[in-house]
Write a protein that holds these residues in place. Sequence first.
Motif, PDB file in Angstrom:
ATOM      1  N   LEU A 172     -13.180 -17.140  -8.742  1.00 14.26           N
ATOM      2  CA  LEU A 172     -13.885 -17.265 -10.020  1.00 14.26           C
ATOM      3  C   LEU A 172     -14.104 -18.730 -10.365  1.00 14.26           C
ATOM      4  N   LEU A 173     -13.106 -19.553 -10.156  1.00 12.49           N
ATOM      5  CA  LEU A 173     -13.235 -20.992 -10.416  1.00 12.49           C
ATOM      6  C   LEU A 173     -14.307 -21.616  -9.522  1.00 12.49           C
ATOM      7  N   ILE A 174     -14.279 -21.276  -8.239  1.00  9.38           N
ATOM      8  CA  ILE A 174     -15.277 -21.809  -7.306  1.00  9.38           C
ATOM      9  C   ILE A 174     -16.683 -21.361  -7.703  1.00  9.38           C
ATOM     10  N   SER A 175     -16.831 -20.101  -8.091  1.00  9.70           N
ATOM     11  CA  SER A 175     -18.161 -19.607  -8.457  1.00  9.70           C
ATOM     12  C   SER A 175     -18.675 -20.254  -9.739  1.00  9.70           C
ATOM     13  N   VAL A 176     -17.785 -20.539 -10.686  1.00 11.70           N
ATOM     14  CA  VAL A 176     -18.214 -21.236 -11.909  1.00 11.70           C
ATOM     15  C   VAL A 176     -18.687 -22.643 -11.575  1.00 11.70           C
TER      16      VAL A 176
END
Length: 117
Positions: A64-68
């Motif tokens: 989720l962090l990478i996608s944000v």
Amino acid sequence: MDESAPSIATDDNFFVSLWNSIFIPGTTPQLIMATHCSFICLFFILSWLIYMTKAQNIHFIMLLLISVLLWGTVIWFINELQSVKLKSNEELFKDEKEEKEEKNNEGEETIDNKKNN
């Protein structure tokens, strides 16, 4: 929306316009909307997986962090792309031809200088 930005006829449905945007240089509203919708769906799925695993799986949190961060980078790139005037194929060909002519002229001058010395 910038008037100089490429656009697609509005009488087509969204998916036809999205498919046709592949052949238009730059970004189109349909492409940007599809990008945002894809990321929102990804965020929803990853958030749901984090909830279902009770936040015990670090992999979903990191994804989720990478996608944000990736979404932020894509938004930045789209904004940069819209601020730059893209050249058509004819303009690129013309510029390349002029560069070749300049290199040939410089080469001829160098040869002439060597002969004179």
